[in-house]
Design a protein around this motif. Structure first.
Motif, PDB file in Angstrom:
ATOM      1  N   TYR A 197     -10.755   0.693  17.454  1.00  0.00           N
ATOM      2  CA  TYR A 197      -9.594   0.326  18.264  1.00  0.00           C
ATOM      3  C   TYR A 197      -9.109   1.538  19.064  1.00  0.00           C
ATOM      4  N   PRO A 249       1.375   4.371  14.133  1.00  0.00           N
ATOM      5  CA  PRO A 249       1.048   3.697  12.859  1.00  0.00           C
ATOM      6  C   PRO A 249       1.762   2.362  12.689  1.00  0.00           C
ATOM      7  N   ARG A 250       2.968   2.244  13.234  1.00  0.00           N
ATOM      8  CA  ARG A 250       3.674   0.964  13.095  1.00  0.00           C
ATOM      9  C   ARG A 250       2.943  -0.136  13.860  1.00  0.00           C
ATOM     10  N   ASP A 254      -0.310  -1.151  12.065  1.00  0.00           N
ATOM     11  CA  ASP A 254      -0.062  -2.088  10.974  1.00  0.00           C
ATOM     12  C   ASP A 254       0.163  -3.504  11.505  1.00  0.00           C
ATOM     13  N   GLY A 276      -3.202  -4.652  10.358  1.00  0.00           N
ATOM     14  CA  GLY A 276      -2.819  -4.989   8.983  1.00  0.00           C
ATOM     15  C   GLY A 276      -3.605  -4.229   7.934  1.00  0.00           C
ATOM     16  N   LYS A 277      -4.343  -3.218   8.380  1.00  0.00           N
ATOM     17  CA  LYS A 277      -5.065  -2.340   7.458  1.00  0.00           C
ATOM     18  C   LYS A 277      -4.934  -0.917   7.961  1.00  0.00           C
ATOM     19  N   LYS A 278      -5.068   0.030   7.050  1.00  0.00           N
ATOM     20  CA  LYS A 278      -5.031   1.434   7.442  1.00  0.00           C
ATOM     21  C   LYS A 278      -6.360   1.844   8.053  1.00  0.00           C
ATOM     22  N   HIS A 296       1.326  11.213  14.062  1.00  0.00           N
ATOM     23  CA  HIS A 296       1.596  10.255  12.983  1.00  0.00           C
ATOM     24  C   HIS A 296       0.393   9.352  12.701  1.00  0.00           C
ATOM     25  N   GLN A 311      -1.909  11.405  10.626  1.00  0.00           N
ATOM     26  CA  GLN A 311      -1.404  11.456   9.247  1.00  0.00           C
ATOM     27  C   GLN A 311      -1.686  10.141   8.523  1.00  0.00           C
ATOM     28  N   TYR A 312      -1.466   9.055   9.250  1.00  0.00           N
ATOM     29  CA  TYR A 312      -1.617   7.709   8.660  1.00  0.00           C
ATOM     30  C   TYR A 312      -3.021   7.531   8.070  1.00  0.00           C
ATOM     31  N   MET A 363      -3.755  10.854   5.193  1.00  0.00           N
ATOM     32  CA  MET A 363      -2.996  11.065   3.955  1.00  0.00           C
ATOM     33  C   MET A 363      -3.441  10.181   2.808  1.00  0.00           C
TER      34      MET A 363
END
Lengths: 329, 329
Positions: A189, A248-249, A252, A256-258, A271, A274-275, A278
């Motif tokens: 993506y 990251p928002r 999601d 719907g997955k990391k 971010h 990091q998402y 981490m």
């Protein structure tokens, strides 16, 4: 019966992806990369998540990769391509209606006062910046009209220094990376701070990514049914500004997955990196170090570059790590 | 080289999907449907867009189908399953903190005053309704905590009349329809007015749809990095209410292509059905006519049912059209 057919299909898919993985392994992936640590780290990671007997194995449905675009997949200097298009459009509008030049945001464009926009950017007044540049100049256009504008701009655009269109401004090593990930059953993506509707016009051809895998900043549209015809029409208002923690928002919301792999180049990607990182994913940061072949700059990396080093993310040094920067002509 | 391998993969995919289509054609699709006009219309449409030599042929990448969920794929009476979960959660919260019952929205739940919520619904005060029911009771929860709550609720839930969980409340004919579309290379999505994050917890198992193909109303979350850990945390605020004209707008955001097939059952689906139908797609409307096997009602169909008849959309009369309503036990 249904069960059996699904099993057969999955087996076929599995066999074809296995074949593809082996083929890639055989031909050496990422040919435009030098044999450097960053390249090896990427290959090690992809193999670790793809091989069934690996302790880090991740099933294909969870192999999600998210990329930034400007400065990560294509050149962002001297200015984001999208904004160059926006400014060109605003100049055309002022030509047709000179009174526009009396008020912002047109006034700043008319007087070449980029300081006005940079001040908004530096003060993180992104909502204002976005509404003024992505909203106002295109408000009232149907999506069809906007797409027609964007396609025309992209077809005619030539980069001021390199004298090529966007197809010559994408980073060949990153296109190879996208294809390498796809060949190993990743779903790739793009999450850009630019307008998603703009990038969607180019992403299928440049990266082989359908619109559903390309997301960015968006304007609020209205759905209108009139005279037996339906239309989505752009308003002047921002719907979502996709930068910083908004990435990251949105990831999601959309996936719907990391992601287990993320790539960016500036503070705005921090971010998202990091998402992925981490919880054990791989994050890479493109560092623009090559004034000769591309550009050298550290603007908007003051937060993310130290963080990348501290966290042990893979930093790509363009000058050192890439054999080629752009696709062969 | 890259080019060649992609060609091989696409050929493999094409061959496997062709096999699947033929298999389906051989075994007669939609076995839980009676041999009625609506079933034949669906089969005719799918064949017309799938057969290469058809004048209405649509390439697989553009075969997008969008479904509503409540009342379209599963039972929505006596109340949306998700809201039953929300009310159960609010009651637990009041048990732990009785003072909550003194203020809205808890007060209405404590006094069984559903009229309070129905008035919001009837007045289209959806933003208030959504924030109060989806936002307030779960504000401050991390996504992990919310998912854990939702999974527990879904595992324990039994329908008050049918005494089964959600796996027994899905419409077998519609599951067959989803599988039939998938077998013909459609990409199937759900766009629900319920919260997407809730439905995602069940959709993979019930319909074989990954989270990226399940979208709905959403709350605004915050991305927080603290103590070496990253978290998405729900706020009390609505991010997007996915009903009415918001459905085509979200479809464009998520997919970037128009669906060529859409299915719904209520006024809230009207715009999504128009979005598909007005450019030649197929739209179907589920009409709840079977008090004996399911429910009979026309609430929230006063706009969409006359429109469906006027526009010639395919109306599914549950009592007449479906041989079976629910999956075999």
């Amino acid at each position: 019966m249904t069960q059996i057919k699904y099993t057969i299909t999955f087996a076929t898919l599995f066999a074809s992806s296995l074949f593809l993985s082996l083929a890639w392994a055989g031909e050496k992936p990422l040919p435009s990369w030098n044999d450097v640590a960053s390249k090896q780290a990427i290959i090690d990671f992809v193999q670790a998540v793809s091989q069934k007997d690996s302790k880090d194995y991740v099933p294909p449905v969870d192999r999600i990769a998210t990329f930034d675009n400007d400065g990560t997949l294509w050149v962002e200097k001297p200015l984001y391509t999208h904004l160059l298009g926006v400014f060109a459009h605003m100049k055309q509008q002022m030509k047709a209606d000179p009174a526009l030049a009396e008020r912002e945001p047109y006034k700043a464009v008319a007087s070449k006062d980029l300081g006005y926009f940079m001040a908004l950017f530096e003060n993180m007044a992104f909502e204002t910046l976005g509404s003024q540049l992505m909203g106002v100049p295109f408000g009232g256009m149907s999506h069809e009209q906007y797409d027609a504008w964007g396609r025309k701009f992209l077809a005619e655009f030539k980069h001021p220094r390199f004298k090529v269109g966007v197809e010559g401004l994408i980073y060949q090593p990153m296109v190879e990376l996208i294809n390498y990930l796809k060949a190993n059953d990743f779903t790739v993506y793009i999450f850009t701070a630019d307008e998603g509707a703009f990038l969607r016009l180019a992403a299928t051809e440049l990266y082989g990514l359908p619109p559903s895998q390309v997301h960015g900043t968006s304007m609020r549209s209205e759905f209108i049914v009139e005279n037996g015809k339906d239309e989505l029409v752009r308003t002047y208002r921002m719907h979502y500004l996709n930068n910083w923690d908004a990435k990251p928002r949105l990831i999601d919301q959309v996936i719907g997955k990391k992601p287990i792999f993320a790539a960016g180049n500036s503070n705005g990607d921090q971010h998202m990196l990091q998402y992925a990182a981490m919880t054990g994913g791989m994050s890479i940061l493109i560092h623009h170090t090559d004034a000769e072949r591309e550009y050298q700059y550290d603007k908007h990396t003051d937060k993310v570059l130290p963080l990348a080093k501290k966290e042990g993310w893979t930093v790509i040094d363009i000058k050192n790590d890439w054999k080629e920067v752009f696709p062969p002509k």
